[in-house]
Design a protein around this motif. Sequence first.
Motif, PDB file in Angstrom:
ATOM      1  N   LYS A   1       0.824  -1.207   0.000  1.00 40.13           N
ATOM      2  CA  LYS A   1       0.000   0.000   0.000  1.00 40.13           C
ATOM      3  C   LYS A   1       0.859   1.257   0.000  1.00 40.13           C
ATOM      4  O   LYS A   1       0.539   2.231  -0.686  1.00 40.13           O
ATOM      5  CB  LYS A   1      -0.931   0.005   1.212  1.00 40.13           C
ATOM      6  CG  LYS A   1      -2.049  -1.001   1.106  1.00 40.13           C
ATOM      7  CD  LYS A   1      -2.893  -1.003   2.351  1.00 40.13           C
ATOM      8  CE  LYS A   1      -3.993  -2.036   2.242  1.00 40.13           C
ATOM      9  NZ  LYS A   1      -4.804  -2.108   3.464  1.00 40.13           N
ATOM     10  N   VAL A   2       1.945   1.255   0.765  1.00 42.74           N
ATOM     11  CA  VAL A   2       2.825   2.423   0.826  1.00 42.74           C
ATOM     12  C   VAL A   2       3.489   2.666  -0.524  1.00 42.74           C
ATOM     13  O   VAL A   2       3.570   3.808  -0.984  1.00 42.74           O
ATOM     14  CB  VAL A   2       3.894   2.258   1.934  1.00 42.74           C
ATOM     15  CG1 VAL A   2       4.957   3.336   1.845  1.00 42.74           C
ATOM     16  CG2 VAL A   2       3.238   2.275   3.315  1.00 42.74           C
TER      17      VAL A   2
ATOM     18  N   ASP B   1       2.376   1.611  -3.508  1.00 42.27           N
ATOM     19  CA  ASP B   1       1.358   1.855  -4.546  1.00 42.27           C
ATOM     20  C   ASP B   1       0.644   3.187  -4.343  1.00 42.27           C
ATOM     21  O   ASP B   1      -0.527   3.226  -3.995  1.00 42.27           O
ATOM     22  CB  ASP B   1       0.306   0.740  -4.548  1.00 42.27           C
ATOM     23  CG  ASP B   1       0.814  -0.530  -5.157  1.00 42.27           C
ATOM     24  OD1 ASP B   1       1.868  -0.503  -5.799  1.00 42.27           O
ATOM     25  OD2 ASP B   1       0.136  -1.564  -4.993  1.00 42.27           O
ATOM     26  N   ASN B   2       1.341   4.271  -4.568  1.00 48.18           N
ATOM     27  CA  ASN B   2       0.729   5.597  -4.476  1.00 48.18           C
ATOM     28  C   ASN B   2       1.166   6.444  -5.662  1.00 48.18           C
ATOM     29  O   ASN B   2       1.670   7.547  -5.487  1.00 48.18           O
ATOM     30  CB  ASN B   2       1.138   6.296  -3.171  1.00 48.18           C
ATOM     31  CG  ASN B   2       0.172   6.066  -2.054  1.00 48.18           C
ATOM     32  OD1 ASN B   2      -1.019   5.954  -2.281  1.00 48.18           O
ATOM     33  ND2 ASN B   2       0.679   6.001  -0.844  1.00 48.18           N
TER      34      ASN B   2
ATOM     35  N   ALA C   1       0.459  10.493  -6.244  1.00 50.91           N
ATOM     36  CA  ALA C   1      -0.001  11.134  -5.016  1.00 50.91           C
ATOM     37  C   ALA C   1       0.993  12.222  -4.597  1.00 50.91           C
ATOM     38  O   ALA C   1       2.197  12.069  -4.766  1.00 50.91           O
ATOM     39  CB  ALA C   1      -0.132  10.107  -3.898  1.00 50.91           C
ATOM     40  N   THR C   2       0.468  13.302  -4.072  1.00 45.71           N
ATOM     41  CA  THR C   2       1.336  14.373  -3.580  1.00 45.71           C
ATOM     42  C   THR C   2       1.953  13.932  -2.254  1.00 45.71           C
ATOM     43  O   THR C   2       1.523  12.941  -1.645  1.00 45.71           O
ATOM     44  CB  THR C   2       0.535  15.669  -3.358  1.00 45.71           C
ATOM     45  OG1 THR C   2      -0.408  15.449  -2.289  1.00 45.71           O
ATOM     46  CG2 THR C   2      -0.189  16.105  -4.615  1.00 45.71           C
TER      47      THR C   2
ATOM     48  N   GLN D   1      -0.730  13.884   0.375  1.00 43.72           N
ATOM     49  CA  GLN D   1      -1.609  12.716   0.236  1.00 43.72           C
ATOM     50  C   GLN D   1      -0.905  11.458   0.721  1.00 43.72           C
ATOM     51  O   GLN D   1      -1.506  10.638   1.414  1.00 43.72           O
ATOM     52  CB  GLN D   1      -2.029  12.539  -1.218  1.00 43.72           C
ATOM     53  CG  GLN D   1      -3.023  13.562  -1.708  1.00 43.72           C
ATOM     54  CD  GLN D   1      -3.240  13.464  -3.210  1.00 43.72           C
ATOM     55  OE1 GLN D   1      -2.329  13.138  -3.962  1.00 43.72           O
ATOM     56  NE2 GLN D   1      -4.455  13.760  -3.641  1.00 43.72           N
ATOM     57  N   LYS D   2       0.368  11.292   0.342  1.00 43.48           N
ATOM     58  CA  LYS D   2       1.126  10.123   0.785  1.00 43.48           C
ATOM     59  C   LYS D   2       1.218  10.081   2.304  1.00 43.48           C
ATOM     60  O   LYS D   2       1.087   9.018   2.912  1.00 43.48           O
ATOM     61  CB  LYS D   2       2.525  10.117   0.164  1.00 43.48           C
ATOM     62  CG  LYS D   2       2.540   9.757  -1.289  1.00 43.48           C
ATOM     63  CD  LYS D   2       3.952   9.731  -1.833  1.00 43.48           C
ATOM     64  CE  LYS D   2       3.957   9.390  -3.315  1.00 43.48           C
ATOM     65  NZ  LYS D   2       5.308   9.326  -3.867  1.00 43.48           N
ATOM     66  N   SER D   3       1.440  11.228   2.911  1.00 39.47           N
ATOM     67  CA  SER D   3       1.539  11.305   4.369  1.00 39.47           C
ATOM     68  C   SER D   3       0.219  10.929   5.036  1.00 39.47           C
ATOM     69  O   SER D   3       0.199  10.165   6.008  1.00 39.47           O
ATOM     70  CB  SER D   3       1.962  12.713   4.778  1.00 39.47           C
ATOM     71  OG  SER D   3       2.057  12.813   6.171  1.00 39.47           O
TER      72      SER D   3
ATOM     73  N   ASN E   1      -2.210   9.115   3.686  1.00 31.55           N
ATOM     74  CA  ASN E   1      -2.437   7.690   3.415  1.00 31.55           C
ATOM     75  C   ASN E   1      -1.596   6.827   4.348  1.00 31.55           C
ATOM     76  O   ASN E   1      -2.071   5.824   4.872  1.00 31.55           O
ATOM     77  CB  ASN E   1      -2.108   7.352   1.967  1.00 31.55           C
ATOM     78  CG  ASN E   1      -3.098   7.940   0.986  1.00 31.55           C
ATOM     79  OD1 ASN E   1      -4.172   8.384   1.365  1.00 31.55           O
ATOM     80  ND2 ASN E   1      -2.725   7.954  -0.271  1.00 31.55           N
ATOM     81  N   LYS E   2      -0.339   7.218   4.556  1.00 29.60           N
ATOM     82  CA  LYS E   2       0.552   6.440   5.405  1.00 29.60           C
ATOM     83  C   LYS E   2       0.020   6.362   6.835  1.00 29.60           C
ATOM     84  O   LYS E   2       0.097   5.319   7.479  1.00 29.60           O
ATOM     85  CB  LYS E   2       1.961   7.018   5.392  1.00 29.60           C
ATOM     86  CG  LYS E   2       2.962   6.127   6.089  1.00 29.60           C
ATOM     87  CD  LYS E   2       4.353   6.700   5.990  1.00 29.60           C
ATOM     88  CE  LYS E   2       5.327   5.920   6.819  1.00 29.60           C
ATOM     89  NZ  LYS E   2       4.939   5.713   8.201  1.00 29.60           N
TER      90      LYS E   2
ATOM     91  N   TYR F   1      -2.628   3.788   6.797  1.00 27.79           N
ATOM     92  CA  TYR F   1      -2.016   2.457   6.674  1.00 27.79           C
ATOM     93  C   TYR F   1      -1.344   2.051   7.979  1.00 27.79           C
ATOM     94  O   TYR F   1      -1.398   0.877   8.370  1.00 27.79           O
ATOM     95  CB  TYR F   1      -0.993   2.415   5.541  1.00 27.79           C
ATOM     96  CG  TYR F   1      -1.518   2.821   4.188  1.00 27.79           C
ATOM     97  CD1 TYR F   1      -2.844   2.634   3.827  1.00 27.79           C
ATOM     98  CD2 TYR F   1      -0.672   3.409   3.249  1.00 27.79           C
ATOM     99  CE1 TYR F   1      -3.322   3.010   2.575  1.00 27.79           C
ATOM    100  CE2 TYR F   1      -1.144   3.785   2.000  1.00 27.79           C
ATOM    101  CZ  TYR F   1      -2.459   3.582   1.668  1.00 27.79           C
ATOM    102  OH  TYR F   1      -2.922   3.960   0.438  1.00 27.79           O
TER     103      TYR F   1
END
Length: 123
Positions: A67-68, A70-71, A74-75, A78-80, A82-83, A86
């Motif tokens: 999941k980490v 597969d972004n 993403a900005t 957004q990654k932060s 999402n993380k 997760y």
Amino acid sequence: MTNKFTLSLRSFITTLALFLVFTVAVNAQDKVQEGAVKVTAHMKSQLSLNDGQYSRVLAINKDYLQKVVDNPGATVVQKSKNKKVYDEERDGKLKSVLNDSQYKIYVANRSANARVYKEVVDM
């Protein structure tokens, strides 16, 4: 004759593009598998995981790392975000696999574990 050459060139370029996409996808999968094994081995020594726990934690770590990684597109923000989601999801799953004392050790060493995860993602 030009049409045959153009058609052949298009076919070659399409084949090359598909090959590159497949190669990148396989490389990402290898990276995730290798990373999950590395992180789980670290956790096994840190938490004294038994074989059953090891296999379940390995699956959790593989899912988390996938999941980490597969972004695409993403900005950083957004990654932060999402993380964080997760991380919470992974912690909940780990809590169901680890016993109370193992989970306390895991939480106490969360920053050290984060470095191992980061090392793996940046491989």
